[in-house]
Scaffold this active site. Structure first.
Site, PDB file in Angstrom:
ATOM      1  N   HIS A 146      -9.479   4.679  -2.263  1.00 39.89           N
ATOM      2  CA  HIS A 146      -8.833   4.699  -1.055  1.00 39.89           C
ATOM      3  C   HIS A 146      -9.484   5.466  -0.061  1.00 39.89           C
ATOM      4  O   HIS A 146     -10.426   6.133  -0.282  1.00 39.89           O
ATOM      5  CB  HIS A 146      -7.352   5.470  -1.010  1.00 39.89           C
ATOM      6  CG  HIS A 146      -6.329   4.634  -1.982  1.00 39.89           C
ATOM      7  ND1 HIS A 146      -5.125   4.095  -0.959  1.00 39.89           N
ATOM      8  CD2 HIS A 146      -6.357   3.903  -2.947  1.00 39.89           C
ATOM      9  CE1 HIS A 146      -4.218   3.384  -1.834  1.00 39.89           C
ATOM     10  NE2 HIS A 146      -4.840   3.369  -2.952  1.00 39.89           N
ATOM     11  N   ASP A 159       0.667  -1.216   0.183  1.00 36.98           N
ATOM     12  CA  ASP A 159      -0.017   0.013   0.295  1.00 36.98           C
ATOM     13  C   ASP A 159       0.834   1.088   0.110  1.00 36.98           C
ATOM     14  O   ASP A 159       1.891   1.375   0.791  1.00 36.98           O
ATOM     15  CB  ASP A 159      -0.872   0.036   1.203  1.00 36.98           C
ATOM     16  CG  ASP A 159      -1.885   1.054   1.495  1.00 36.98           C
ATOM     17  OD1 ASP A 159      -2.520   1.364   0.196  1.00 36.98           O
ATOM     18  OD2 ASP A 159      -2.559   1.047   2.667  1.00 36.98           O
ATOM     19  N   ILE A 189     -10.101  -0.274   3.053  1.00 40.55           N
ATOM     20  CA  ILE A 189     -10.658   0.115   4.468  1.00 40.55           C
ATOM     21  C   ILE A 189     -10.007  -0.526   5.482  1.00 40.55           C
ATOM     22  O   ILE A 189      -9.385  -1.510   5.654  1.00 40.55           O
ATOM     23  CB  ILE A 189     -11.880  -1.035   4.517  1.00 40.55           C
ATOM     24  CG1 ILE A 189     -12.919  -0.496   3.600  1.00 40.55           C
ATOM     25  CG2 ILE A 189     -12.591  -0.864   5.940  1.00 40.55           C
ATOM     26  CD1 ILE A 189     -14.446  -1.376   3.522  1.00 40.55           C
ATOM     27  N   ASP A 190      -9.347   0.684   6.279  1.00 39.94           N
ATOM     28  CA  ASP A 190      -8.495   0.446   7.417  1.00 39.94           C
ATOM     29  C   ASP A 190      -8.862   0.998   8.628  1.00 39.94           C
ATOM     30  O   ASP A 190      -9.007   0.397   9.722  1.00 39.94           O
ATOM     31  CB  ASP A 190      -7.088   1.091   6.988  1.00 39.94           C
ATOM     32  CG  ASP A 190      -5.789   0.752   7.878  1.00 39.94           C
ATOM     33  OD1 ASP A 190      -6.021   0.117   8.840  1.00 39.94           O
ATOM     34  OD2 ASP A 190      -4.853   1.347   7.611  1.00 39.94           O
ATOM     35  N   HIS A 198      -8.401   9.977   3.922  1.00 40.73           N
ATOM     36  CA  HIS A 198      -7.655   9.084   4.783  1.00 40.73           C
ATOM     37  C   HIS A 198      -7.864   9.123   6.215  1.00 40.73           C
ATOM     38  O   HIS A 198      -8.261  10.645   6.526  1.00 40.73           O
ATOM     39  CB  HIS A 198      -6.129   8.839   4.639  1.00 40.73           C
ATOM     40  CG  HIS A 198      -5.600   8.372   3.256  1.00 40.73           C
ATOM     41  ND1 HIS A 198      -4.826   8.975   2.446  1.00 40.73           N
ATOM     42  CD2 HIS A 198      -5.972   6.927   2.926  1.00 40.73           C
ATOM     43  CE1 HIS A 198      -4.448   8.029   1.552  1.00 40.73           C
ATOM     44  NE2 HIS A 198      -5.086   6.885   1.640  1.00 40.73           N
ATOM     45  N   SER A 217     -13.091   4.169   4.538  1.00 38.95           N
ATOM     46  CA  SER A 217     -13.984   3.561   6.056  1.00 38.95           C
ATOM     47  C   SER A 217     -15.137   4.558   6.168  1.00 38.95           C
ATOM     48  O   SER A 217     -15.218   5.655   5.509  1.00 38.95           O
ATOM     49  CB  SER A 217     -12.874   3.536   7.137  1.00 38.95           C
ATOM     50  OG  SER A 217     -11.927   2.589   7.124  1.00 38.95           O
TER      51      SER A 217
HETATM   52 ZN   LIG Z   1      -4.255   5.050   0.901  1.00 41.51          ZN
END
Ligand SMILES: [Zn+2]
Length: 324
Positions: A225, A85, A269-270, A181, A228
């Protein structure tokens, strides 16, 4: 496996592949369990923060172990990709290719346009010799993700995508259409506020820009990106158990569902997994202040992440049953 076949099927089938970041054993177990139970293909992502935290060598062998674990769970033909990533240099991408990653991202989005093309092309030429797929980025996302920090976002310019994809040779393209992000995706001044709950209501994604890009590159895999949704029930649990995350806000799931049905075939999704983990840990420690065995709070955190990943796969991405 690399992403080529995964993406081709996802574009045709109107769903998106989950790209989940992992940094530790519990997260990886939860991802694999959720994907095995739903038979969903998955992209395991390693960020620069994860490499610093857990060590690149260890993460790579954990991913290999994950394939064996998936089979042990009864998933006969697991479809798992190991992806870098936000690679920021040719050398880093090369080291991951040499090390057995099946896919890499080269993020040249902060560079001038021509330099982004040149860097991406260099990575593509190297990676393709080993059948490793390459994700590139055009446009800038706002927000903070490990080492990736940008103050302001710039939407991807649809008029550039044909030239960029053709000349760089990338296999997929991360675009900027308003996602960002982190757990604070929108500033309060970008949102309205629900008068009843007092919660922030974020602005919609730029679906007009996405549609323009799709028109220019029909069938080309597009990546989102910073996707979430920052579930408010987790934020509430965190805040009720000693945390302090006022006005944390994400991208509503109905918007991601809509995007997954289009040319968007990878959704990252982080933060949601971090929130699930933290909410569960805070709850256990608040309810049982004498607990000191990490398994007693990491275990419930892992269970909560399994629930979250399955929810994303089934209700948001539509990737369940696509890797029988
Ligand atoms: Zn990213």
């Amino acid at each position: 496996m690399n992403t080529r076949e995964m993406f081709a099927k996802a574009v045709d089938g109107g769903y998106a592949i989950p790209a989940f970041n992992f940094n530790n054993m519990e997260q990886l177990q939860a991802i694999i369990k959720a994907c095995a139970e739903t038979k969903s293909p998955v992209i395991l992502q390693v960020s620069s923060g994860a490499r610093k935290y857990a060590n690149q060598t260890l993460l790579r062998y954990m991913a290999e172990g994950a394939v064996a674990y998936a089979k042990e769970l009864g998933w006969e033909h697991p479809q798992i990709c190991l992806h870098l990533d936000h690679g920021d240099t040719f050398e880093l991408c090369k080291s991951c290719v040499d090390f057995g990653f099946s896919s890499v991202m080269i993020d040249g989005s902060s560079l001038p346009y021509e330099e982004n093309i040149a860097l991406t092309k260099k990575v593509v030429e190297y990676a393709h010799q080993f059948d490793v797929t390459v994700e590139a980025e055009l446009g800038v996302l706002a927000g903070v993700e490990d080492d990736v920090v940008a103050e302001e976002s710039h939407y991807t310019k649809p008029e550039e995508v044909i030239d960029f994809a053709t000349r760089s040779g990338c296999d997929s393209l991360a675009i900027s259409i308003g996602t960002s992000h982190g757990a604070y995706k929108f500033k309060p001044e970008q949102c309205t506020r629900d008068p009843q709950t007092g919660r922030l209501v974020p602005p919609p994604l730029a679906f007009d820009v996405l549609a323009e890009i799709e028109k220019k590159l029909p069938g080309f895999p597009i990546v989102l990106h910073g996707s979430s949704s920052v579930p408010q029930e987790y934020v509430d649990i965190i805040n009720a158990n000693g945390g302090n995350m006022p006005d944390a806000v994400g991208v509503p799931e109905d918007q991601l569902r809509k995007a997954a049905k289009s040319a968007v075939c990878k959704i990252n999704i982080d933060s949601d997994s971090r929130l699930a983990f933290t909410a569960a840990v805070r709850k256990v420690l608040a309810e049982k202040p004498g607990e000191f065995d990490p398994r007693k709070y990491c275990g419930p955190a892992r269970d909560e992440m399994v629930k979250l990943y399955k929810h994303k796969i089934i209700e948001v991405l539509g990737s369940d049953g696509k890797a029988e």
